[in-house]
Scaffold this motif. Structure first.
Motif, PDB file in Angstrom:
ATOM      1  N   LEU A 127       0.830  -1.201   0.000  1.00 23.82           N
ATOM      2  CA  LEU A 127       0.000   0.000   0.000  1.00 23.82           C
ATOM      3  C   LEU A 127       0.868   1.255   0.000  1.00 23.82           C
ATOM      4  O   LEU A 127       0.570   2.236  -0.702  1.00 23.82           O
ATOM      5  N   ARG A 128       1.931   1.227   0.804  1.00 23.82           N
ATOM      6  CA  ARG A 128       2.815   2.393   0.852  1.00 23.82           C
ATOM      7  C   ARG A 128       3.453   2.638  -0.514  1.00 23.82           C
ATOM      8  O   ARG A 128       3.620   3.786  -0.944  1.00 23.82           O
ATOM      9  N   ARG A 129       3.777   1.553  -1.207  1.00 18.92           N
ATOM     10  CA  ARG A 129       4.351   1.693  -2.546  1.00 18.92           C
ATOM     11  C   ARG A 129       3.355   2.380  -3.488  1.00 18.92           C
ATOM     12  O   ARG A 129       3.729   3.223  -4.306  1.00 18.92           O
ATOM     13  N   GLU A 130       2.071   2.021  -3.359  1.00 19.34           N
ATOM     14  CA  GLU A 130       1.044   2.677  -4.170  1.00 19.34           C
ATOM     15  C   GLU A 130       0.965   4.163  -3.809  1.00 19.34           C
ATOM     16  O   GLU A 130       0.839   5.027  -4.696  1.00 19.34           O
ATOM     17  N   MET A 131       1.011   4.456  -2.531  1.00 21.71           N
ATOM     18  CA  MET A 131       0.911   5.846  -2.082  1.00 21.71           C
ATOM     19  C   MET A 131       2.089   6.679  -2.597  1.00 21.71           C
ATOM     20  O   MET A 131       1.894   7.773  -3.138  1.00 21.71           O
ATOM     21  N   VAL A 132       3.291   6.142  -2.457  1.00 20.48           N
ATOM     22  CA  VAL A 132       4.479   6.883  -2.904  1.00 20.48           C
ATOM     23  C   VAL A 132       4.527   6.957  -4.432  1.00 20.48           C
ATOM     24  O   VAL A 132       4.978   7.965  -4.996  1.00 20.48           O
ATOM     25  N   GLY A 133       4.037   5.918  -5.110  1.00 15.15           N
ATOM     26  CA  GLY A 133       3.956   5.984  -6.563  1.00 15.15           C
ATOM     27  C   GLY A 133       3.011   7.074  -7.026  1.00 15.15           C
ATOM     28  O   GLY A 133       3.207   7.676  -8.086  1.00 15.15           O
ATOM     29  N   THR A 134       1.988   7.339  -6.221  1.00 20.05           N
ATOM     30  CA  THR A 134       1.035   8.396  -6.542  1.00 20.05           C
ATOM     31  C   THR A 134       1.559   9.759  -6.130  1.00 20.05           C
ATOM     32  O   THR A 134       1.408  10.755  -6.845  1.00 20.05           O
ATOM     33  N   TYR A 135       2.207   9.801  -4.974  1.00 14.22           N
ATOM     34  CA  TYR A 135       2.754  11.053  -4.433  1.00 14.22           C
ATOM     35  C   TYR A 135       4.236  10.838  -4.093  1.00 14.22           C
ATOM     36  O   TYR A 135       4.585  10.486  -2.957  1.00 14.22           O
ATOM     37  N   PRO A 136       5.127  11.040  -5.044  1.00 16.93           N
ATOM     38  CA  PRO A 136       6.556  10.793  -4.797  1.00 16.93           C
ATOM     39  C   PRO A 136       7.114  11.611  -3.634  1.00 16.93           C
ATOM     40  O   PRO A 136       8.093  11.192  -2.997  1.00 16.93           O
ATOM     41  N   GLN A 137       6.501  12.750  -3.350  1.00 15.97           N
ATOM     42  CA  GLN A 137       6.994  13.592  -2.258  1.00 15.97           C
ATOM     43  C   GLN A 137       6.823  12.940  -0.887  1.00 15.97           C
ATOM     44  O   GLN A 137       7.377  13.426   0.113  1.00 15.97           O
ATOM     45  N   LEU A 138       6.095  11.825  -0.825  1.00 17.21           N
ATOM     46  CA  LEU A 138       5.882  11.126   0.442  1.00 17.21           C
ATOM     47  C   LEU A 138       6.861   9.969   0.638  1.00 17.21           C
ATOM     48  O   LEU A 138       6.650   9.115   1.502  1.00 17.21           O
ATOM     49  N   LYS A 139       7.943   9.951  -0.120  1.00 17.70           N
ATOM     50  CA  LYS A 139       8.854   8.799  -0.112  1.00 17.70           C
ATOM     51  C   LYS A 139       9.485   8.526   1.250  1.00 17.70           C
ATOM     52  O   LYS A 139       9.869   7.388   1.542  1.00 17.70           O
ATOM     53  N   ASP A 140       9.579   9.541   2.092  1.00 15.95           N
ATOM     54  CA  ASP A 140      10.200   9.335   3.408  1.00 15.95           C
ATOM     55  C   ASP A 140       9.175   9.215   4.537  1.00 15.95           C
ATOM     56  O   ASP A 140       9.549   9.107   5.711  1.00 15.95           O
ATOM     57  N   VAL A 141       7.911   9.243   4.190  1.00 12.96           N
ATOM     58  CA  VAL A 141       6.859   9.178   5.213  1.00 12.96           C
ATOM     59  C   VAL A 141       6.734   7.751   5.746  1.00 12.96           C
ATOM     60  O   VAL A 141       6.722   6.784   4.976  1.00 12.96           O
ATOM     61  N   LYS A 142       6.617   7.624   7.038  1.00 14.64           N
ATOM     62  CA  LYS A 142       6.521   6.309   7.667  1.00 14.64           C
ATOM     63  C   LYS A 142       5.059   5.911   7.862  1.00 14.64           C
ATOM     64  O   LYS A 142       4.186   6.756   8.039  1.00 14.64           O
ATOM     65  N   VAL A 143       4.827   4.600   7.840  1.00 16.67           N
ATOM     66  CA  VAL A 143       3.512   4.034   8.156  1.00 16.67           C
ATOM     67  C   VAL A 143       3.447   3.811   9.657  1.00 16.67           C
ATOM     68  O   VAL A 143       4.296   3.125  10.228  1.00 16.67           O
ATOM     69  N   GLU A 144       2.459   4.390  10.294  1.00 16.32           N
ATOM     70  CA  GLU A 144       2.326   4.242  11.742  1.00 16.32           C
ATOM     71  C   GLU A 144       1.509   3.014  12.120  1.00 16.32           C
ATOM     72  O   GLU A 144       1.734   2.394  13.157  1.00 16.32           O
ATOM     73  N   LEU A 145       0.559   2.644  11.262  1.00 12.45           N
ATOM     74  CA  LEU A 145      -0.369   1.579  11.615  1.00 12.45           C
ATOM     75  C   LEU A 145      -0.958   1.000  10.345  1.00 12.45           C
ATOM     76  O   LEU A 145      -1.144   1.715   9.354  1.00 12.45           O
ATOM     77  N   ALA A 146      -1.252  -0.297  10.354  1.00  8.28           N
ATOM     78  CA  ALA A 146      -1.917  -0.930   9.213  1.00  8.28           C
ATOM     79  C   ALA A 146      -2.860  -2.004   9.738  1.00  8.28           C
ATOM     80  O   ALA A 146      -2.599  -2.633  10.760  1.00  8.28           O
ATOM     81  N   TRP A 147      -3.960  -2.211   9.029  1.00  8.09           N
ATOM     82  CA  TRP A 147      -4.928  -3.221   9.448  1.00  8.09           C
ATOM     83  C   TRP A 147      -5.683  -3.740   8.232  1.00  8.09           C
ATOM     84  O   TRP A 147      -5.585  -3.191   7.129  1.00  8.09           O
ATOM     85  N   SER A 148      -6.434  -4.805   8.444  1.00 12.17           N
ATOM     86  CA  SER A 148      -7.231  -5.386   7.370  1.00 12.17           C
ATOM     87  C   SER A 148      -8.626  -5.670   7.899  1.00 12.17           C
ATOM     88  O   SER A 148      -8.899  -5.612   9.103  1.00 12.17           O
ATOM     89  N   GLY A 149      -9.527  -5.991   6.982  1.00 16.41           N
ATOM     90  CA  GLY A 149     -10.888  -6.364   7.355  1.00 16.41           C
ATOM     91  C   GLY A 149     -11.506  -7.195   6.255  1.00 16.41           C
ATOM     92  O   GLY A 149     -11.171  -7.036   5.077  1.00 16.41           O
ATOM     93  N   LEU A 150     -12.396  -8.114   6.635  1.00 20.04           N
ATOM     94  CA  LEU A 150     -13.090  -8.956   5.662  1.00 20.04           C
ATOM     95  C   LEU A 150     -14.440  -8.352   5.296  1.00 20.04           C
ATOM     96  O   LEU A 150     -15.237  -8.019   6.177  1.00 20.04           O
ATOM     97  N   MET A 151     -14.681  -8.217   4.008  1.00 18.61           N
ATOM     98  CA  MET A 151     -15.982  -7.787   3.514  1.00 18.61           C
ATOM     99  C   MET A 151     -16.596  -8.941   2.729  1.00 18.61           C
ATOM    100  O   MET A 151     -15.886  -9.797   2.206  1.00 18.61           O
ATOM    101  N   SER A 152     -17.913  -8.939   2.641  1.00 17.21           N
ATOM    102  CA  SER A 152     -18.585  -9.973   1.850  1.00 17.21           C
ATOM    103  C   SER A 152     -19.019  -9.391   0.508  1.00 17.21           C
ATOM    104  O   SER A 152     -19.640  -8.330   0.452  1.00 17.21           O
ATOM    105  N   TYR A 153     -18.655 -10.087  -0.551  1.00 17.13           N
ATOM    106  CA  TYR A 153     -18.994  -9.684  -1.911  1.00 17.13           C
ATOM    107  C   TYR A 153     -19.851 -10.771  -2.561  1.00 17.13           C
ATOM    108  O   TYR A 153     -19.508 -11.954  -2.510  1.00 17.13           O
ATOM    109  N   ALA A 154     -20.941 -10.366  -3.193  1.00 20.02           N
ATOM    110  CA  ALA A 154     -21.702 -11.281  -4.039  1.00 20.02           C
ATOM    111  C   ALA A 154     -21.133 -11.224  -5.450  1.00 20.02           C
ATOM    112  O   ALA A 154     -20.547 -10.218  -5.862  1.00 20.02           O
TER     113      ALA A 154
END
Length: 428
Positions: free
Chosen positions: A315-342
């Motif tokens: 995800l961070r790679r996607e973010m920095v690829g979108t905003y190169p100026q954020l290349k040194d920004v650190k991730v403080e927290l990450a999480w996931s969740g399950l959704m149901s899709y039909a």
């Protein structure tokens, strides 16, 4: 004891009042199984309609995807209206779409009417293109504004760049009627209102079995039973096998979210809008500014829950690829969740049998569909309407079993490749 996982939302809870597990047998008019936003809304609307309600939640209310998501509230479904019209008439498709708009207003009305503390409402949703597609966006804007009275605003590249300093983006559509908010504080406030109206919420109370009894049903939990005239099955990606027709009909899909450290002076060099942002990729990136100067960034899907810390790197790679100026920004927290899709990418809302209802498969729709889904089920129970029937063409299609999971993952990878090809050469 069940606890919320560590997310931005948990860290910014306004209150953490617990609801006791069910410890004695009770009789109610309506028993809702599942304490996500769909189940909470159904329970709230039933309580408002004068019904005696009990809501059972295996963990904590909004413990799953309902309390971990991006917080976007905007009209529409996970699939486009043109796909909806392949299953229903044009008139019914338009009614369904207007119901999605109504869902936005249900959430907004609850926040305002209940004066929900910590809802952290911020206006606007901005959808941006990662390729040059001005003509298509303008045509879509004109259609939706004409057919449904929406207020979508076209933004050319210069206008998008004024808000978002990214070489990735071209044009966009701004929805001033959409908004973003704190879903966990919202959910907990809905729970408090259910209790205030005389309803009961029982956390840490899994439904172990469901059986008909007379004109109603009996729900068995670890310590007690609930006898109810109506039962609403409102689980999502964490639904177990209490009703196999449901578990065979949707796929649990994991999505991922990260929270950055504080950006400080980097924020105005990056994002200069209060709107939440989503791009046009399949299972694309979506993000917004929270807590003053942090970015909450979501995206990616997998058919099996992976380590969110590992996915945070992607995800961070996607973010920095979108905003190169954020290349040194650190991730403080990450999480996931399950959704149901039909498979048909619409919610599954309807009647399984006399007094037995289902309200699920809200993956990819945003908070508006959980609200309207819960409301139409409550309307059916209280006799206020039979609008739930409009969702009948989007039934419990078989999910494909283990092959369905493989197909979803392969399809996602294929769409990612198509996105990459389409975006080649579009940066300038």
């Amino acid at each position: 004891m069940a606890e919320y996982i560590d997310t931005y939302y948990r860290r910014s809870l306004v209150d953490d009042i617990r609801h006791a597990p069910l410890a004695r047998d009770i009789e109610v008019d309506v028993c809702v199984i599942g304490g996500g936003l769909a189940g909470l809304t159904a329970a709230l609307e039933c309580a408002r309609g004068g019904r005696k309600v009990a809501l059972l939640e295996r963990n904590r209310i909004a413990w799953g995807a309902s309390g971990r998501n991006g917080g976007f509230v905007t009209a529409g479904y996970a699939t486009g209206i043109e796909n909806i019209e392949r299953r229903v008439s044009r008139a019914d498709a338009e009614t369904l779409y207007r119901m999605s708009i109504e869902g936005v207003e249900i959430v907004r009305s609850n926040i305002e009417g209940l004066r929900i503390a910590g809802a952290d409402v911020a206006p606007g949703i901005l959808r941006v293109l990662r390729h040059d597609g001005a003509d298509g966006l303008k045509a879509y804007r004109d259609e939706m504004n004409t057919r449904f009275g929406e207020h979508l605003e076209f933004r050319d590249r210069a206008a998008v760049q004024a808000d978002l300093s990214s070489p990735s983006y071209h044009q966009g559509l701004y929805d001033p009627d959409g908004f973003h908010f704190h879903p966990l504080n919202y959910a907990r406030a809905i729970g408090a209102e259910i209790v205030r109206l005389g309803g009961a919420i029982h956390e840490e109370t899994p439904a172990l079995a469901l059986a008909p009894q007379g004109a109603g049903h009996v729900v068995t939990t670890p310590m007690a039973k609930v006898t109810a005239q109506h039962v609403v099955l409102a689980g999502g990606g964490y639904t177990d096998g209490i009703e196999k027709r449901l578990t065979r009909s949707f796929l649990p899909i994991a999505t991922y979210v990260l929270l950055t450290e504080r950006l400080g002076d980097l924020l105005p060099q990056t994002i200069r809008t209060k709107a939440a942002i989503g791009d046009d990729r399949r299972a694309g990136d979506y993000y917004r500014v929270v807590d003053g100067d942090r970015i909450l960034w979501g995206g990616r899907i997998t058919t099996r829950t992976a380590d969110p810390q590992g996915l945070a790197g992607l995800l961070r790679r996607e973010m920095v690829g979108t905003y190169p100026q954020l290349k040194d920004v650190k991730v403080e927290l990450a999480w996931s969740g399950l959704m149901s899709y039909a498979r048909h990418l619409m919610p599954q809302i309807g009647k399984l049998g006399e007094g037995l209802w289902h309200c699920t498969a809200f993956g990819g729709h945003g908070m508006n569909t959980t609200a309207i889904g819960g409301k139409v089920i409550a309307e059916a129970i209280t006799g206020a309407s039979d609008r739930y029937r409009l969702f009948a063409p989007f039934g419990l299609d078989w999910n494909g079993g283990p092959f369905g999971r493989v197909a979803v993952q392969l399809t996602y990878w294929s769409l990612q490749a198509q996105d990459a090809w389409r975006e080649r050469g579009n940066r300038r």
